[in-house]
Enzyme design. Structure first.
Site, PDB file in Angstrom:
ATOM      1  N   ARG A 143      -3.934   7.046  -0.044  1.00  0.00           N
ATOM      2  CA  ARG A 143      -4.548   5.619   0.115  1.00  0.00           C
ATOM      3  C   ARG A 143      -4.471   4.992  -1.490  1.00  0.00           C
ATOM      4  O   ARG A 143      -4.631   5.675  -2.385  1.00  0.00           O
ATOM      5  CB  ARG A 143      -5.911   5.759   0.303  1.00  0.00           C
ATOM      6  CG  ARG A 143      -6.351   6.507   1.481  1.00  0.00           C
ATOM      7  CD  ARG A 143      -7.737   5.934   2.034  1.00  0.00           C
ATOM      8  NE  ARG A 143      -7.457   4.770   2.446  1.00  0.00           N
ATOM      9  CZ  ARG A 143      -6.993   4.647   4.010  1.00  0.00           C
ATOM     10  NH1 ARG A 143      -6.561   5.440   4.418  1.00  0.00           N
ATOM     11  NH2 ARG A 143      -6.886   3.230   4.445  1.00  0.00           N
ATOM     12  N   THR A 202       0.933  -1.077   0.020  1.00  0.00           N
ATOM     13  CA  THR A 202      -0.168   0.224   0.026  1.00  0.00           C
ATOM     14  C   THR A 202       0.848   1.220   0.037  1.00  0.00           C
ATOM     15  O   THR A 202       2.103   0.998   0.340  1.00  0.00           O
ATOM     16  CB  THR A 202      -0.863  -0.072   1.278  1.00  0.00           C
ATOM     17  OG1 THR A 202      -0.081   0.220   2.415  1.00  0.00           O
ATOM     18  CG2 THR A 202      -1.833  -1.231   1.415  1.00  0.00           C
TER      19      THR A 202
END
Ligand code: PLP
Length: 414
Positions: free
Chosen positions: A233, A224
């Protein structure tokens, strides 16, 4: 069209305003969260959200992509340099999307994957029955040693030998110790499996050389971009050259449509920031803070799983000190004192995941705010007083006030 958010939609405007207040006033110990820089925030809130750009730089299915091509190429080049990867795909909308694209690139439904169990630190996308990875593929698991809390590499090797999985997945959401990717790759390759490392949590440490990198050893690495890496994100895939086109087509058109170019711009900014010396200092401080918090928790009598931490997070097994208190209870109590953390299952868990017997604490977010070891000691004492005085309103109120005071000393930039 030209009205600002406040004039256009007061309800959303107010909720965002309240969230800003919450973020400023709480001690954020959720190990997977962080605060992005203003520069990243600006990129994500930019006009790039308007652009469709299916395809990859230089080969898009839409016109008008000359500027987003620049942005995506910057993100790719910077990520490659940062991690020393042969090939990078920066388009995954999330870590889960990145993982699914890896599976779909080399596995057929029914193929066997060997992964860490969710209960002992793994992630839903590592073959959990309720996740597509567990529905499509035959997931079998290695585990941590129940006593020590360390990954049991001997067990991993034994299972790899007898089960001959096609893919071995290594990586975790709640594992406080360093991972030996070189050893895992050796175990996989000697037993005919490919290796997929998921560094969602530790990417910032890997990028700065503070944790062994899986990139030289593993066919596939995903991460991530919003955890220790401190970007927007999103997700990212790295792979060896020979899998480049397989991975790219597995992501698009295989499992995603148009990329989120505004988020990719945020990723590019994040990768630039991550190359700076200040970022390495930041990651070092995360580790110092994590060690200080774990040590003080232990000194206050708590059972720290595996006896400590090598990375940005730790697990506390509450059964040793607070037999009746579930992880969920602890999470709620701490929240009422402006300390945000999450319940977590622990080795040899005896409760359901929705209650759990542990809590997970991580230091990436508080370190971004500028907090250091002395604040960690203060926070450990605060946690202790909250968990020991659940029914004492006065103590709870005092703890909340203290948490707010600590936060006020380290304001967020937005
Ligand atoms: C957070 C995490 C993911 C998933 O990331 P999302 O962006 O929430 O989909 C995948 N793997 C691991 C190990 C994680 O910790």
């Amino acid at each position: 069209m030209d009205r600002c958010l406040e004039d256009e939609d007061i309800e959303v405007f107010n909720a965002i305003g309240s969230e800003k207040v919450r973020q400023n006033a709480h001690i954020e110990l959720i190990a997977s969260e962080n605060f992005v820089s203003r520069a990243v925030m600006e990129a994500v809130g930019s006009v790039l959200t308007n652009k469709y750009a299916e395809g990859y730089p230089g080969r898009r299915y839409y016109g008008g992509c000359e500027n987003v091509d620049v942005v995506e190429q910057l993100a790719i080049d910077r990520a490659r340099r940062l991690f020393g990867a042969e090939h990078v795909n920066v388009q995954p909308h999330s870590g889960s999307q990145a993982n699914f694209a890896v599976y779909a690139s080399v596995l057929k439904p029914g193929d066997k994957i060997l992964t860490l169990s969710l209960q002992n630190g793994g992630h839903l996308t590592h073959g959990h029955p309720k996740n597509i990875s567990g529905m499509l593929y035959k997931a079998i698991h290695y585990d941590v040693n129940g006593e020590t809390g360390y990954i049991d590499y001997d067990l991993m090797e034994q299972i790899a030998k007898t089960e001959r999985p096609k893919l071995l997945t290594i990586g975790a959401s709640a594992y406080p110790r360093a991972i030996d990717f070189e050893l895992v790759a050796k175990i996989a390759h000697e037993n005919g499996a490919m290796v997929f490392a998921d560094i969602a949590h530790i990417a910032g440490l890997v990028a700065t050389g503070l944790h062994q990198s899986p990139v030289p050893y593993c066919e596939f690495v995903t991460t991530t971009t919003h955890k220790t890496l401190r970007g927007p994100r999103g997700g990212m895939i790295m792979c060896k050259k020979e899998y480049a086109s397989t991975i790219d087509s597995s992501l698009f058109p295989g499992t995603q449509g148009g990329p989120l170019m505004h988020v990719i711009a945020g990723k590019a900014v994040c990768f630039l920031e991550a190359q700076k010396p200040e970022f390495k200092e930041y990651q070092k401080q995360i580790l110092k803070n994590s060690a200080a918090l774990a040590k003080k928790m232990a000194a206050n009598g708590y059972h720290v799983v595996s006896g400590g931490t090598d990375n940005h997070l730790m697990l506390i097994d509450l059964r040793y000190t607070h037999g009746d208190m579930t992880g969920n209870d602890a999470q709620n109590l701490l929240e009422s004192a402006n300390i945000t953390a999450n319940k977590n299952t622990v080795p040899r868990e005896t409760r359901s995941p929705s209650k759990a017997s542990g809590v997970r604490f991580g230091t990436p977010a508080v370190t971004t705010r500028g907090m250091g070891e002395s604040e960690m000691l203060q926070i450990a004492d605060l946690i202790d007083s909250v968990l020991r005085n659940a029914n004492d309103r006065e103590v709870m109120n005092f703890a909340k006030k203290t948490a707010e005071e600590i936060c006020n000393r380290f304001p967020l930039p937005y």
